[in-house]
Design a protein around this motif. Structure first.
Motif, mmCIF file in Angstrom:
data_model
loop_
_atom_site.group_PDB
_atom_site.id
_atom_site.type_symbol
_atom_site.label_atom_id
_atom_site.label_comp_id
_atom_site.label_asym_id
_atom_site.label_seq_id
_atom_site.Cartn_x
_atom_site.Cartn_y
_atom_site.Cartn_z
ATOM 1 N N LYS A 78 7.394 9.211 6.295
ATOM 2 C CA LYS A 78 7.244 10.453 6.997
ATOM 3 C C LYS A 78 7.753 10.505 8.334
ATOM 4 O O LYS A 78 8.166 11.250 8.983
ATOM 5 C CB LYS A 78 5.675 10.932 6.687
ATOM 6 C CG LYS A 78 5.305 11.422 5.619
ATOM 7 C CD LYS A 78 3.978 12.012 5.521
ATOM 8 C CE LYS A 78 3.430 12.290 4.314
ATOM 9 N NZ LYS A 78 2.028 12.631 4.356
ATOM 10 N N ASP A 94 0.688 -1.168 -0.068
ATOM 11 C CA ASP A 94 -0.047 -0.048 -0.022
ATOM 12 C C ASP A 94 1.037 1.129 0.002
ATOM 13 O O ASP A 94 1.775 1.623 0.804
ATOM 14 C CB ASP A 94 -0.983 -0.112 1.065
ATOM 15 C CG ASP A 94 -1.732 1.254 1.512
ATOM 16 O OD1 ASP A 94 -2.174 1.780 0.476
ATOM 17 O OD2 ASP A 94 -1.826 1.746 2.469
ATOM 18 N N PHE A 95 0.881 1.934 -1.011
ATOM 19 C CA PHE A 95 1.473 3.341 -1.070
ATOM 20 C C PHE A 95 1.411 4.161 0.073
ATOM 21 O O PHE A 95 2.425 4.736 0.564
ATOM 22 C CB PHE A 95 1.082 3.972 -2.365
ATOM 23 C CG PHE A 95 1.751 5.294 -2.293
ATOM 24 C CD1 PHE A 95 3.407 5.568 -2.476
ATOM 25 C CD2 PHE A 95 1.518 6.524 -2.262
ATOM 26 C CE1 PHE A 95 4.088 6.578 -2.578
ATOM 27 C CE2 PHE A 95 2.015 7.793 -2.057
ATOM 28 C CZ PHE A 95 3.302 7.870 -2.508
ATOM 29 N N ALA A 96 0.045 4.064 0.540
ATOM 30 C CA ALA A 96 -0.217 5.085 1.966
ATOM 31 C C ALA A 96 0.629 4.670 3.091
ATOM 32 O O ALA A 96 1.150 5.588 3.762
ATOM 33 C CB ALA A 96 -1.509 5.103 2.161
ATOM 34 N N GLY A 97 0.815 3.408 3.241
ATOM 35 C CA GLY A 97 1.709 2.759 4.299
ATOM 36 C C GLY A 97 2.997 3.043 4.106
ATOM 37 O O GLY A 97 3.774 3.539 5.077
ATOM 38 N N LEU A 119 4.500 5.702 2.268
ATOM 39 C CA LEU A 119 4.479 7.129 2.477
ATOM 40 C C LEU A 119 4.527 7.389 3.949
ATOM 41 O O LEU A 119 5.259 8.361 4.459
ATOM 42 C CB LEU A 119 3.442 7.868 1.863
ATOM 43 C CG LEU A 119 3.578 9.655 1.711
ATOM 44 C CD1 LEU A 119 4.865 9.788 0.991
ATOM 45 C CD2 LEU A 119 2.349 9.886 0.847
ATOM 46 N N GLU A 120 3.546 6.843 4.732
ATOM 47 C CA GLU A 120 3.618 6.980 6.342
ATOM 48 C C GLU A 120 4.841 6.721 6.930
ATOM 49 O O GLU A 120 5.238 7.450 7.877
ATOM 50 C CB GLU A 120 2.226 6.148 6.732
ATOM 51 C CG GLU A 120 2.292 6.325 8.487
ATOM 52 C CD GLU A 120 1.155 5.427 8.909
ATOM 53 O OE1 GLU A 120 1.326 4.945 10.071
ATOM 54 O OE2 GLU A 120 0.122 4.990 8.158
#
Length: 102
Positions: free
Chosen positions: A25, A16-19, A21-22
């Motif tokens: 960050k 998952d790209f959101a994971g 990215l998280e």
């Protein structure tokens, strides 16, 4: 002399790209806390689909001081365990480069 450290990763199948990215960050916050200047890149040519997490420093000694503090920070060890458990990416390579002034 400028110094940059780079971590090139490829997403694991189904990641998952959101994971990704998280986690990036969170890592950036830790590097900043100890003196680094992190950036996150998406590779568009060559190794398309990979990501590069880079951290810049003014000097090699600034890099060393940051890494020493980072490795002593319990929050960084916790983040490393979280990253491994998530299994979102695979390391392709890491680089440490020093600038050659022209």
């Amino acid at each position: 002399m400028a110094v940059v450290v780079q971590y090139v990763v490829k997403p694991n199948p189904g990641a998952d790209f959101a994971g990704i990215l998280e986690l990036s960050k969170e890592s950036a916050e830790l590097w900043r806390k100890h003196g680094g200047k992190p950036r996150f890149w998406s590779v568009a040519v060559g190794e398309f689909g990979n990501f590069v997490f880079s951290v810049n420093f003014e000097t090699f000694s600034a890099y060393g001081a940051t890494v020493e503090k980072l490795n002593a920070d319990p929050a960084f060890r916790t983040w490393q365990a979280k990253r491994l458990k998530a299994g979102l990416t695979t390391l392709v390579r890491s680089n440490l480069a020093t600038e050659i002034e022209l």
